[in-house]
Design a protein around this motif. Structure first.
Motif, PDB file in Angstrom:
ATOM      1  N   LEU A  73       0.720  -1.314  -0.013  1.00 31.97           N
ATOM      2  CA  LEU A  73       0.139  -0.069   0.019  1.00 31.97           C
ATOM      3  C   LEU A  73       0.783   1.125   0.056  1.00 31.97           C
ATOM      4  CD1 LEU A  73      -2.578   1.669   0.423  1.00 31.97           C
ATOM      5  CD2 LEU A  73      -2.384   1.217   2.835  1.00 31.97           C
ATOM      6  N   LYS A  74       0.778   2.108  -0.847  1.00 30.21           N
ATOM      7  CA  LYS A  74       1.440   3.313  -0.894  1.00 30.21           C
ATOM      8  C   LYS A  74       0.262   4.561  -0.535  1.00 30.21           C
ATOM      9  CE  LYS A  74       3.806   7.021  -3.055  1.00 30.21           C
ATOM     10  NZ  LYS A  74       3.975   7.881  -4.321  1.00 30.21           N
ATOM     11  N   LEU A  75       0.857   5.188   0.401  1.00 31.01           N
ATOM     12  CA  LEU A  75       0.062   6.525   0.941  1.00 31.01           C
ATOM     13  C   LEU A  75       0.815   7.732   0.377  1.00 31.01           C
ATOM     14  CD1 LEU A  75      -0.151   5.672   4.941  1.00 31.01           C
ATOM     15  CD2 LEU A  75      -2.069   5.152   3.160  1.00 31.01           C
ATOM     16  N   HIS A 104      12.197  20.439  -0.626  1.00 26.81           N
ATOM     17  CA  HIS A 104      13.726  20.307  -0.391  1.00 26.81           C
ATOM     18  C   HIS A 104      14.396  19.765  -1.619  1.00 26.81           C
ATOM     19  CE1 HIS A 104      13.875  21.221   4.083  1.00 26.81           C
ATOM     20  NE2 HIS A 104      12.981  20.383   4.363  1.00 26.81           N
ATOM     21  N   ALA A 105      13.679  18.970  -2.255  1.00 23.91           N
ATOM     22  CA  ALA A 105      14.331  18.350  -3.426  1.00 23.91           C
ATOM     23  C   ALA A 105      14.250  19.264  -4.520  1.00 23.91           C
ATOM     24  CB  ALA A 105      13.445  16.990  -3.873  1.00 23.91           C
ATOM     25  N   ALA A 106      13.205  20.133  -4.473  1.00 24.92           N
ATOM     26  CA  ALA A 106      13.160  21.289  -5.584  1.00 24.92           C
ATOM     27  C   ALA A 106      14.402  22.257  -5.278  1.00 24.92           C
ATOM     28  CB  ALA A 106      11.703  21.746  -5.755  1.00 24.92           C
ATOM     29  N   ALA A 135      19.157  17.531   4.056  1.00 22.79           N
ATOM     30  CA  ALA A 135      17.824  17.983   4.090  1.00 22.79           C
ATOM     31  C   ALA A 135      16.572  17.270   3.610  1.00 22.79           C
ATOM     32  CB  ALA A 135      17.750  19.520   3.123  1.00 22.79           C
ATOM     33  N   ILE A 136      16.928  16.740   2.385  1.00 27.78           N
ATOM     34  CA  ILE A 136      16.014  15.753   1.842  1.00 27.78           C
ATOM     35  C   ILE A 136      15.748  14.434   2.531  1.00 27.78           C
ATOM     36  CG2 ILE A 136      15.272  14.569  -0.431  1.00 27.78           C
ATOM     37  CD1 ILE A 136      17.416  16.639  -1.488  1.00 27.78           C
ATOM     38  N   HIS A 137      16.839  13.656   2.847  1.00 24.95           N
ATOM     39  CA  HIS A 137      16.697  12.534   3.546  1.00 24.95           C
ATOM     40  C   HIS A 137      16.287  12.669   5.081  1.00 24.95           C
ATOM     41  CE1 HIS A 137      17.494   8.462   4.766  1.00 24.95           C
ATOM     42  NE2 HIS A 137      18.332   9.122   5.923  1.00 24.95           N
ATOM     43  N   HIS A 148       9.627   4.579   2.584  1.00 28.06           N
ATOM     44  CA  HIS A 148       9.113   5.781   2.160  1.00 28.06           C
ATOM     45  C   HIS A 148      10.209   6.558   0.865  1.00 28.06           C
ATOM     46  CE1 HIS A 148      13.035   7.485   3.989  1.00 28.06           C
ATOM     47  NE2 HIS A 148      12.634   6.444   4.901  1.00 28.06           N
ATOM     48  N   GLY A 149       9.546   7.186   0.006  1.00 29.13           N
ATOM     49  CA  GLY A 149      10.230   7.968  -0.859  1.00 29.13           C
ATOM     50  C   GLY A 149      11.541   8.548  -0.184  1.00 29.13           C
ATOM     51  N   ASP A 150      12.723   8.762  -0.947  1.00 31.16           N
ATOM     52  CA  ASP A 150      14.125   8.965  -0.203  1.00 31.16           C
ATOM     53  C   ASP A 150      14.888   9.485  -1.221  1.00 31.16           C
ATOM     54  OD1 ASP A 150      15.796   9.109   1.716  1.00 31.16           O
ATOM     55  OD2 ASP A 150      15.535   7.201   2.388  1.00 31.16           O
ATOM     56  N   SER A 154      11.450   7.523  -5.913  1.00 30.58           N
ATOM     57  CA  SER A 154      10.092   7.868  -5.521  1.00 30.58           C
ATOM     58  C   SER A 154       9.375   6.514  -4.790  1.00 30.58           C
ATOM     59  CB  SER A 154       9.314   8.286  -6.790  1.00 30.58           C
ATOM     60  OG  SER A 154       9.145   6.811  -7.573  1.00 30.58           O
ATOM     61  N   GLY A 155       8.540   6.892  -3.966  1.00 30.88           N
ATOM     62  CA  GLY A 155       7.668   5.668  -3.501  1.00 30.88           C
ATOM     63  C   GLY A 155       6.857   4.814  -4.581  1.00 30.88           C
ATOM     64  N   ASP A 156       6.519   5.345  -5.709  1.00 30.29           N
ATOM     65  CA  ASP A 156       6.255   4.551  -6.823  1.00 30.29           C
ATOM     66  C   ASP A 156       7.100   3.512  -7.277  1.00 30.29           C
ATOM     67  OD1 ASP A 156       3.984   5.967  -6.803  1.00 30.29           O
ATOM     68  OD2 ASP A 156       4.480   7.390  -8.056  1.00 30.29           O
ATOM     69  N   GLU A 157       8.435   4.023  -7.082  1.00 33.90           N
ATOM     70  CA  GLU A 157       9.480   2.891  -7.638  1.00 33.90           C
ATOM     71  C   GLU A 157       9.585   1.758  -6.548  1.00 33.90           C
ATOM     72  OE1 GLU A 157      13.137   4.907  -9.740  1.00 33.90           O
ATOM     73  OE2 GLU A 157      12.346   6.236  -8.392  1.00 33.90           O
ATOM     74  N   THR A 170       4.562  20.944  -6.021  1.00 30.54           N
ATOM     75  CA  THR A 170       5.715  20.569  -6.311  1.00 30.54           C
ATOM     76  C   THR A 170       5.997  19.045  -6.220  1.00 30.54           C
ATOM     77  OG1 THR A 170       6.269  22.633  -5.385  1.00 30.54           O
ATOM     78  CG2 THR A 170       8.181  21.054  -5.745  1.00 30.54           C
ATOM     79  N   ASP A 171       6.265  18.379  -7.258  1.00 34.66           N
ATOM     80  CA  ASP A 171       6.307  16.901  -7.479  1.00 34.66           C
ATOM     81  C   ASP A 171       7.669  16.699  -8.215  1.00 34.66           C
ATOM     82  OD1 ASP A 171       6.324  13.964  -7.671  1.00 34.66           O
ATOM     83  OD2 ASP A 171       4.196  14.019  -7.319  1.00 34.66           O
ATOM     84  N   VAL A 172       8.988  16.191  -7.554  1.00 34.66           N
ATOM     85  CA  VAL A 172       9.959  15.927  -8.820  1.00 34.66           C
ATOM     86  C   VAL A 172       9.915  14.531  -9.066  1.00 34.66           C
ATOM     87  CG1 VAL A 172      11.299  17.673  -7.396  1.00 34.66           C
ATOM     88  CG2 VAL A 172      11.286  15.129  -6.554  1.00 34.66           C
TER      89      VAL A 172
HETATM   90  O1  IP8 Z   1       6.234  11.488  -3.093  1.00 34.33           O
HETATM   91  C1  IP8 Z   1       9.684  11.380  -3.443  1.00 34.33           C
HETATM   92  O2  IP8 Z   1       8.751  10.255  -3.212  1.00 34.33           O
HETATM   93  P1  IP8 Z   1       7.383  10.280  -3.849  1.00 34.33           P
HETATM   94  C2  IP8 Z   1      10.592  11.474  -2.126  1.00 34.33           C
HETATM   95  O3  IP8 Z   1       6.760   8.961  -3.624  1.00 34.33           O
HETATM   96  C3  IP8 Z   1      11.233  12.546  -2.291  1.00 34.33           C
HETATM   97  O4  IP8 Z   1       7.340  10.609  -5.276  1.00 34.33           O
HETATM   98  C4  IP8 Z   1      12.726  12.661  -1.464  1.00 34.33           C
HETATM   99  C5  IP8 Z   1      10.945  13.607  -2.656  1.00 34.33           C
END
Ligand code: IP8
Length: 251
Positions: free
Chosen positions: A5-7, A55-57, A75-77, A135-137, A150-153, A203-205
């Motif tokens: 499950l991804k939240l 932070h990623a942006a 910052a990001i991690h 978690h996405g990381d 990404s969490g999707d990956e 904002t979504d990287v």
């Molecule tokens: O929100 C991204 O994870 P996502 C995690 O599943 C970071 O794309 C570090 C931005």
């Protein structure tokens, strides 16, 4: 039965307020998991929301653009670890045996950007009765420093590794929407929906909904994308929202 499950980060955080948890939404999601997790193995993955993406942006980091700036990595991690702690705390507070797993500590991308994610700790923790929460990381990336994972990956890597029967992606919208805002019932190829899938509105990287659909089509098991209200239904075995079933899927 095993479920991944991804939240979505936008579900559990105030996406436009840096590092702010949406406590009501997180509590509701944790409650749904607490009520259903009995008797089912579940792996939880959560996205970045207002913790990782801002932070990623700021540091210009995405799934393809890396950084060697240690302040950016911290910052990001660091932000993602803080969000993960909030998610694990909420789950354990509601009686779910949740434990944290930080992908930056283990995953790598090679020079061709191929991802390698060790999963033995996830399967072992599942076997031992825990609910792993990833978690996405960031990820160590050969030739690029550190890039976003990404969490999707993670979902795509974890589903086969844990032999998932069901994959669910809980998003802020009730499914994948067409140009008219109607939920698309079923997606079998990216081409069929490409024109309907714009970018993410915040904002979504990691590529927004288009990236999500591409990643989920790569799964050998079907995935469902649904809104927060439908989380109990997904956990009860239903397929609310949009079913994403690539060529290899048999339903
Ligand atoms: O929100 C991204 O994870 P996502 C995690 O599943 C970071 O794309 C570090 C931005």
């Amino acid at each position: 039965m095993t479920a991944v499950l991804k939240l979505g980060g936008s579900v559990i955080t105030e996406k436009d307020e840096p590092e702010t948890v949406d406590t009501a939404a997180l509590s509701a999601a944790a409650s749904a998991i607490a009520e259903s997790a009995v008797g089912e193995d579940i792996v939880v993955v959560h996205g970045g929301g207002s913790f990782g993406h801002h932070h990623a942006a700021d540091y210009g980091v995405s799934t393809t653009a890396g950084t060697h700036d240690v302040d950016g990595v911290q910052a990001i991690h660091g932000a993602m670890c803080r969000l993960n702690a909030a998610v694990v705390d909420e789950l354990t507070g509601q009686g779910v045996p949740a434990v944290p797993i930080h992908p930056f500590s283990a995953a790598t991308r090679d020079a061709d950007s191929d991802l390698s994610l060790p999963t033995a700790q996830v399967t072992t923790l599942l076997d031992e009765g825990f609910v792993p929460v990833l978690h996405g990381d960031l990820v160590a990336h050969a030739g690029a420093g550190a890039t976003v994972l990404s969490g999707d990956e993670l979902v795509v890597e974890l589903a086969p590794a844990v032999d998932a029967d069901r994959v669910g992606v809980c998003s802020t919208v009730p499914g994948v929407l067409d140009e008219d805002g109607t939920v698309i019932d079923r997606i079998e190829t990216f081409e069929a929906v490409a024109s309907a899938l714009g970018g993410s509105d915040a904002t979504d990287v990691s590529g927004g909904m288009a990236g999500k659909v591409r990643a989920l089509l790569a799964l050998s098991a079907p995935a469902v994308v649904f809104g927060p209200d439908a989380l109990p239904a997904f956990l009860a075995g239903e397929s609310p929202g949009t079913t994403i079933a690539g060529d290899d899927d048999d339903w």
